[in-house]
Design a protein around this motif. Structure first.
Motif, PDB file in Angstrom:
ATOM      1  N   LEU A   1       0.848  -1.185   0.000  1.00 55.50           N
ATOM      2  CA  LEU A   1       0.000   0.000   0.000  1.00 55.50           C
ATOM      3  C   LEU A   1       0.889   1.241   0.000  1.00 55.50           C
ATOM      4  O   LEU A   1       1.832   1.350   0.778  1.00 55.50           O
ATOM      5  CB  LEU A   1      -0.907  -0.014   1.228  1.00 55.50           C
ATOM      6  N   LYS A   2       0.577   2.198  -0.908  1.00 53.75           N
ATOM      7  CA  LYS A   2       1.426   3.374  -1.062  1.00 53.75           C
ATOM      8  C   LYS A   2       1.095   4.409   0.009  1.00 53.75           C
ATOM      9  O   LYS A   2      -0.086   4.767   0.201  1.00 53.75           O
ATOM     10  CB  LYS A   2       1.234   3.977  -2.451  1.00 53.75           C
ATOM     11  N   PHE A   3       2.133   4.883   0.711  1.00 49.30           N
ATOM     12  CA  PHE A   3       1.974   5.868   1.777  1.00 49.30           C
ATOM     13  C   PHE A   3       2.724   7.147   1.424  1.00 49.30           C
ATOM     14  O   PHE A   3       3.614   7.158   0.546  1.00 49.30           O
ATOM     15  CB  PHE A   3       2.519   5.325   3.104  1.00 49.30           C
ATOM     16  N   ASP A   4       2.337   8.233   2.128  1.00 45.17           N
ATOM     17  CA  ASP A   4       3.119   9.474   2.056  1.00 45.17           C
ATOM     18  C   ASP A   4       4.397   9.303   2.870  1.00 45.17           C
ATOM     19  O   ASP A   4       4.619   8.265   3.507  1.00 45.17           O
ATOM     20  CB  ASP A   4       2.298  10.650   2.600  1.00 45.17           C
TER      21      ASP A   4
ATOM     22  N   GLN B   1       9.981   2.805  16.857  1.00 43.73           N
ATOM     23  CA  GLN B   1      11.308   2.198  16.750  1.00 43.73           C
ATOM     24  C   GLN B   1      12.282   3.027  17.577  1.00 43.73           C
ATOM     25  O   GLN B   1      11.871   3.890  18.359  1.00 43.73           O
ATOM     26  CB  GLN B   1      11.738   2.120  15.289  1.00 43.73           C
ATOM     27  N   GLU B   2      13.557   2.739  17.435  1.00 47.87           N
ATOM     28  CA  GLU B   2      14.548   3.399  18.294  1.00 47.87           C
ATOM     29  C   GLU B   2      14.553   4.916  18.109  1.00 47.87           C
ATOM     30  O   GLU B   2      14.808   5.658  19.050  1.00 47.87           O
ATOM     31  CB  GLU B   2      15.948   2.836  18.001  1.00 47.87           C
ATOM     32  N   SER B   3      14.274   5.387  16.882  1.00 48.55           N
ATOM     33  CA  SER B   3      14.313   6.826  16.628  1.00 48.55           C
ATOM     34  C   SER B   3      13.069   7.548  17.124  1.00 48.55           C
ATOM     35  O   SER B   3      13.019   8.774  17.091  1.00 48.55           O
ATOM     36  CB  SER B   3      14.479   7.075  15.118  1.00 48.55           C
ATOM     37  N   GLY B   4      12.044   6.790  17.551  1.00 46.99           N
ATOM     38  CA  GLY B   4      10.834   7.411  18.070  1.00 46.99           C
ATOM     39  C   GLY B   4       9.583   6.805  17.459  1.00 46.99           C
ATOM     40  O   GLY B   4       9.620   5.730  16.853  1.00 46.99           O
ATOM     41  N   THR B   5       8.482   7.516  17.621  1.00 48.19           N
ATOM     42  CA  THR B   5       7.192   7.072  17.085  1.00 48.19           C
ATOM     43  C   THR B   5       6.902   7.834  15.795  1.00 48.19           C
ATOM     44  O   THR B   5       7.054   9.057  15.745  1.00 48.19           O
ATOM     45  CB  THR B   5       6.068   7.317  18.099  1.00 48.19           C
ATOM     46  N   TRP B   6       6.455   7.071  14.775  1.00 44.86           N
ATOM     47  CA  TRP B   6       6.235   7.645  13.448  1.00 44.86           C
ATOM     48  C   TRP B   6       4.818   7.334  12.979  1.00 44.86           C
ATOM     49  O   TRP B   6       4.185   6.398  13.445  1.00 44.86           O
ATOM     50  CB  TRP B   6       7.237   7.076  12.446  1.00 44.86           C
ATOM     51  N   MET B   7       4.367   8.159  12.032  1.00 46.88           N
ATOM     52  CA  MET B   7       3.035   7.990  11.450  1.00 46.88           C
ATOM     53  C   MET B   7       3.117   8.204   9.949  1.00 46.88           C
ATOM     54  O   MET B   7       3.903   9.028   9.466  1.00 46.88           O
ATOM     55  CB  MET B   7       2.052   8.985  12.083  1.00 46.88           C
ATOM     56  N   GLN B   8       2.311   7.444   9.217  1.00 45.65           N
ATOM     57  CA  GLN B   8       2.244   7.578   7.765  1.00 45.65           C
ATOM     58  C   GLN B   8       0.797   7.580   7.317  1.00 45.65           C
ATOM     59  O   GLN B   8       0.022   6.683   7.685  1.00 45.65           O
ATOM     60  CB  GLN B   8       2.986   6.426   7.065  1.00 45.65           C
ATOM     61  N   TYR B   9       0.441   8.571   6.515  1.00 48.68           N
ATOM     62  CA  TYR B   9      -0.881   8.619   5.904  1.00 48.68           C
ATOM     63  C   TYR B   9      -0.823   7.973   4.525  1.00 48.68           C
ATOM     64  O   TYR B   9       0.211   7.989   3.855  1.00 48.68           O
ATOM     65  CB  TYR B   9      -1.370  10.065   5.782  1.00 48.68           C
ATOM     66  N   VAL B  10      -1.942   7.419   4.123  1.00 42.68           N
ATOM     67  CA  VAL B  10      -2.021   6.817   2.803  1.00 42.68           C
ATOM     68  C   VAL B  10      -1.865   7.899   1.748  1.00 42.68           C
ATOM     69  O   VAL B  10      -2.404   9.001   1.874  1.00 42.68           O
ATOM     70  CB  VAL B  10      -3.370   6.082   2.627  1.00 42.68           C
ATOM     71  N   SER B  11      -1.128   7.565   0.692  1.00 41.44           N
ATOM     72  CA  SER B  11      -0.860   8.534  -0.362  1.00 41.44           C
ATOM     73  C   SER B  11      -2.147   8.888  -1.110  1.00 41.44           C
ATOM     74  O   SER B  11      -3.002   8.025  -1.353  1.00 41.44           O
ATOM     75  CB  SER B  11       0.172   7.969  -1.334  1.00 41.44           C
ATOM     76  N   LYS B  12      -2.279  10.172  -1.472  1.00 40.48           N
ATOM     77  CA  LYS B  12      -3.429  10.646  -2.261  1.00 40.48           C
ATOM     78  C   LYS B  12      -3.050  10.857  -3.717  1.00 40.48           C
ATOM     79  O   LYS B  12      -3.809  11.456  -4.480  1.00 40.48           O
ATOM     80  CB  LYS B  12      -3.958  11.961  -1.675  1.00 40.48           C
ATOM     81  N   GLU B  13      -1.910  10.329  -4.099  1.00 43.63           N
ATOM     82  CA  GLU B  13      -1.420  10.502  -5.472  1.00 43.63           C
ATOM     83  C   GLU B  13      -2.158   9.562  -6.420  1.00 43.63           C
ATOM     84  O   GLU B  13      -2.394   8.391  -6.096  1.00 43.63           O
ATOM     85  CB  GLU B  13       0.085  10.226  -5.512  1.00 43.63           C
ATOM     86  N   MET B  14      -2.522  10.068  -7.578  1.00 46.82           N
ATOM     87  CA  MET B  14      -3.177   9.256  -8.597  1.00 46.82           C
ATOM     88  C   MET B  14      -2.216   8.159  -9.081  1.00 46.82           C
ATOM     89  O   MET B  14      -1.006   8.367  -9.174  1.00 46.82           O
ATOM     90  CB  MET B  14      -3.613  10.129  -9.771  1.00 46.82           C
ATOM     91  N   ALA B  15      -2.775   7.015  -9.412  1.00 44.28           N
ATOM     92  CA  ALA B  15      -1.971   5.890  -9.880  1.00 44.28           C
ATOM     93  C   ALA B  15      -1.957   5.862 -11.401  1.00 44.28           C
ATOM     94  O   ALA B  15      -3.000   6.025 -12.046  1.00 44.28           O
ATOM     95  CB  ALA B  15      -2.522   4.581  -9.345  1.00 44.28           C
TER      96      ALA B  15
END
Length: 246
Positions: A22-25, A69-83
């Motif tokens: 699944l493509k993410f930002d 992970q070791e560098s901290g907490t991260w978040m990713q939203y699903v990409s809104k880019e057209m395929a």
């Protein structure tokens, strides 16, 4: 699709996003404490007050992912880019590559194959929703229905396995009683067979003694008959002699 090469904001800490078809930002740094995840998400929403209705729909259909992970907490939203057409071809190639790398089974039940195809389905829902929200919602309904059906089959399988194990335990518990009963019946059978053999031997002895006794009786009666015949002959001769002398 692979977000491992995406970098965080310039000058910030780096991260290593999990593999996904699944493509993410690009990943967003939330903080060092997992408890601040909600604050990070709220910060993102506040930074983009002009988010379109389509973005909100995609985010509600495919929620952002979070990991620590070791560098901290991260978040990713699903990409809104057209395929594009190339993205679809790349998705297919990536799917085939992941199936081989993770040694997914070609048939039968395989959690690895199920997980990869689930990621592909989510990516197709993302692409379709961006192109046509109505079709994306319909695909989302189809995906949820498939998952509900699979979950129902899993529950049915687990209950059948539990039922089978319970029946097997019950059968094993009654097996010892049956074995004892079989042993007792076997001993009883041997005793009855011994009695039958003993009775047969007695019958043979009785028959043999009866035959011997009958033979003796027949011989005795024959001797008596012969003796009586002999006496009768002599008596007849004696009577004739007496009659002739007169």
């Amino acid at each position: 699709m692979d977000t491992r090469d995406m970098a965080a904001t310039a000058g910030g800490p780096s991260c290593d996003p999990p593999d996904s078809l699944l493509k993410f930002d690009q990943p967003l740094f939330v903080g060092f404490d997992p408890a601040t995840n909600q604050e990070g998400g709220a910060g993102r929403n506040g930074a983009d007050p002009s988010a379109s209705q389509l973005d909100d729909m995609v985010n509600s259909m495919l929620p952002p992912r979070e990991w620590t992970q070791e560098s901290g907490t991260w978040m990713q939203y699903v990409s809104k880019e057209m395929a594009s057409r190339l993205d679809v071809i790349t998705l297919q190639e990536s799917l085939d590559k992941r199936l081989v790398e993770r040694q997914a089974r070609e048939s039968g039940i395989c959690p690895v194959r199920e997980d990869l195809y689930s990621q592909v389905f989510d990516e197709l829902i993302r692409q379709t929703t961006i192109d046509g929200p109505e079709r994306g919602l319909l695909l989302l309904r189809a995906r949820d229905e498939i998952r509900m059906t699979i979950d129902a089959y899993k529950i049915l399988y687990d209950s059948s396995v539990t039922f089978g194990i319970r029946k097997q335990l019950q059968a094993e518990q009654g097996m010892s009683e049956l074995e004892d009963q079989i042993k007792a019946l076997s001993e009883q059978k041997k005793e009855l067979e011994s009695k039958v053999t003993e009775l047969r031997n007695k019958v043979e002895i009785i028959e043999k003694r009866g035959n011997e006794q009958k033979a003796l009786d027949d011989k005795k009666r024959k001797e008596e008959l012969d003796f009586l015949k002999y006496q009768g002959q002599h008596l007849g001769s004696f009577l004739r002699q007496l009659g002739g002398s007169k």
